[in-house]
Structures are given as C-alpha cells and as structure tokens.
Design a protein around this motif. Sequence first.
Motif, PDB file in Angstrom:
ATOM      1  N   ARG A 157       0.835  -1.204   0.000  1.00  0.00           N
ATOM      2  CA  ARG A 157       0.000   0.000   0.000  1.00  0.00           C
ATOM      3  C   ARG A 157       0.870   1.254   0.000  1.00  0.00           C
ATOM      4  O   ARG A 157       0.627   2.200  -0.764  1.00  0.00           O
ATOM      5  CB  ARG A 157      -0.924   0.002   1.222  1.00  0.00           C
ATOM      6  N   ALA A 161       1.182   3.842  -3.177  1.00  0.00           N
ATOM      7  CA  ALA A 161       0.846   5.260  -3.024  1.00  0.00           C
ATOM      8  C   ALA A 161       2.011   6.129  -3.479  1.00  0.00           C
ATOM      9  O   ALA A 161       1.823   7.180  -4.101  1.00  0.00           O
ATOM     10  CB  ALA A 161       0.493   5.548  -1.565  1.00  0.00           C
ATOM     11  N   ARG A 162       3.216   5.676  -3.199  1.00  0.00           N
ATOM     12  CA  ARG A 162       4.403   6.421  -3.620  1.00  0.00           C
ATOM     13  C   ARG A 162       4.517   6.465  -5.140  1.00  0.00           C
ATOM     14  O   ARG A 162       5.027   7.424  -5.713  1.00  0.00           O
ATOM     15  CB  ARG A 162       5.645   5.772  -3.005  1.00  0.00           C
ATOM     16  N   PRO A 167      -6.808   5.681  -6.034  1.00  0.00           N
ATOM     17  CA  PRO A 167      -7.429   5.261  -4.762  1.00  0.00           C
ATOM     18  C   PRO A 167      -8.124   3.907  -4.850  1.00  0.00           C
ATOM     19  O   PRO A 167      -8.049   3.103  -3.916  1.00  0.00           O
ATOM     20  CB  PRO A 167      -8.421   6.393  -4.474  1.00  0.00           C
ATOM     21  N   LEU A 170      -5.581   1.274  -4.659  1.00  0.00           N
ATOM     22  CA  LEU A 170      -5.023   1.185  -3.309  1.00  0.00           C
ATOM     23  C   LEU A 170      -5.932   0.369  -2.402  1.00  0.00           C
ATOM     24  O   LEU A 170      -5.458  -0.407  -1.566  1.00  0.00           O
ATOM     25  CB  LEU A 170      -4.822   2.587  -2.723  1.00  0.00           C
TER      26      LEU A 170
END
Length: 346
Positions: A157, A161-162, A167, A170
């Motif tokens: 996760r 995100a990096r 979304p 994710l």
Amino acid sequence: FTTHTPVPAGNETYDRELVRRYLGPWAQDVGADAEAALALGTEGGQFNLTVLAIRLSSHVNGVSKLHGQVSSAMWRHLWPGAPESPVSAITNGVHTETWVGPEMRALYAQNIHANWEEHLLEPELWSRVAEVPDNELWAAHRSQKERLVRFVRERVRMQSARHGLAPDDLRGVERLLDPRALTIGFARRFATYKRAVLILSDLDRLRAVLGDAERPVQLVFAGKAHPADRAGQDVIRRLFLLTQGEFRGKIVFLEDYDMEVARMMVQAAARSRPSTAASTSASSTAGGSRASGARTAGPSAGTPGPTPRRRTRKTPPSSTSSWKRKWSRSSSRRTRTGCATAGSAG
C-alpha cells in the motif's frame, strides 16, 4: 579475506589513473612505491579491489563449500604454480533467535525446552520436534503467515501510493495475498547467479501453478541489485511488470528490502530463500519457516555439522611480499579497511 560475489558486478574495479591520483600522495608520505602498490590491485588493466585484498591476505576463504570451489576457479590465476585450491571454505552461520518467530519460539519452549536457545547443538533434544502435535505446529505457522500477509499489504500500500496508484487500486491492496495459500518467498540480492528469474523461464507452467484454485500458490519477492549490476536490475524490472500484469495478486514484489522484510518472510513463508549480511539463505530458512514445515529438525544451528577444519595460512602471490610488508608496517589500519571494503561487495 572473505571473498563474496563471484560475478563482475560484485568485484569493484576502478580506472588506474584515478587510483594513482589518490594513492600517490599517500605512498609518498609513507615512503612506499606507488607503482608497486598500484600493481597489487591491477587486473585486466583496471584496479580491482578484490584482487588487492587477495594479494594482501595470507588466507582467503569463501562462505560455503561450493562458493569456495567457484572462487578457487575464478581466482586461480593469482596463485601460479600453487598445488592446492587457493580459496578455502568457511560456511556462514546464523543467529537463530533473530529469525525464529514468536509463535514458534513459544512452541519450542513448550515442547522442546524452556531454554531451547541455550541447547541449539543438542540433536537428541531437537528430536522432540517429531512429538509436537500437528494442530499446534500448523496453528503457529498459520499465525505467522497471517502476520506476513498483513505486513505485505501495508508495505505494498505504501509503495503503491508512492508510485501514484489510484485510490480504487489502493483499496484493492487489502485483498492482496491469501493466508490459506502456499506462500513461497525469495528475498535476497538480485545477482543473476542467484537465479531469481529461473521460475519465470516457463510462464505456461507458472500460470498453471499459480492458477490452480484447489491448491493455490503465491510468490513474494524482495531484494535489491548491485548499482552496477544491470542484469540484476533487469530481473527486478521484469518481476515488477509481472506483478502489475497477468500475475497481479499472485506475485508480489516488496521494495526497500531490509532485515525486517527478511525476518517476516523467513518466519512465515512455507519455503523461503532469504539473504542478509548476517546470515546465509540455507541456515536462516531452517531457523524460521522451514522448521514449521518439516518435522525432522529444529533450527539449523541445532544440527551439528562436521568438525570445522583448522584454518591454515597460505602464501600469497610472491610479487606482493615486499610492498605488503611496507604497507603493514606503515598503516595496518588501512590494510584492514582496504580488505573490508573489497569484501563488503558481496
């Protein structure tokens, strides 16, 4: 000197003129011959740190029997006329307590010995592993695997995100991996000789294995490649693309490999190949996950091996002797630092 990686990327080389620029002033200060010093590390027109360390050492060893044989063949030309294998073998050990998970520790304490950590070299004691109830052994393994799944989901996760993942994607990370599936881990440096890519050599067979609904299998990879090892970096790139494509959810790659990642995988994977600076893959695996899957032995340190051979001194190449004595007298600290730098390439 302990030699490590038997591939060019792990044996650093530098331009001779660059080395001469920095070595010259030091050699002048201590009254040494800069050209003789430069010659000690010269191999194929380059200044090779491994060659320098070998020529400045009275004893050279690999980190396993096979590695000693490979290294002997690789560097045999540095000992012209020597009748025996120039590189011996001293197998790496492992700090068992670092790798055994809390559930397995409790199981050992209950069924093997309350202070099992102090009895690792007593095979008679570890024969009690066969008496551990199946349900208790499996429960400990399942608990450690569930912890690995939570850990992997959180790491993926954060790295997703990096990378700017949407979304919705994710949220899908929370369904990553199945705690009930057979989990195979590969956590080590991605040097090509470690063959991480071997499992990708037959994609049709891999699809069949990972796509079996009745006997689910999943793979967790983690590791880094040497900055100069382009082939190793290509392996990581290929694996990462597979995790984003048709094998999404079945193959996971964890970035920023470190001791924490290695420990989690050793403790939980049904079969894992970890590698860290503190342990070898074979020994650390047995200290964690393999002990939970096999009923025949405790941690690897609990199984005594052959009596270690006495280390004997071997004469280094004769061309090094005079300058080596001057190096040692003037700066023993620099000698140790130079050898350590070359050895740390593995």
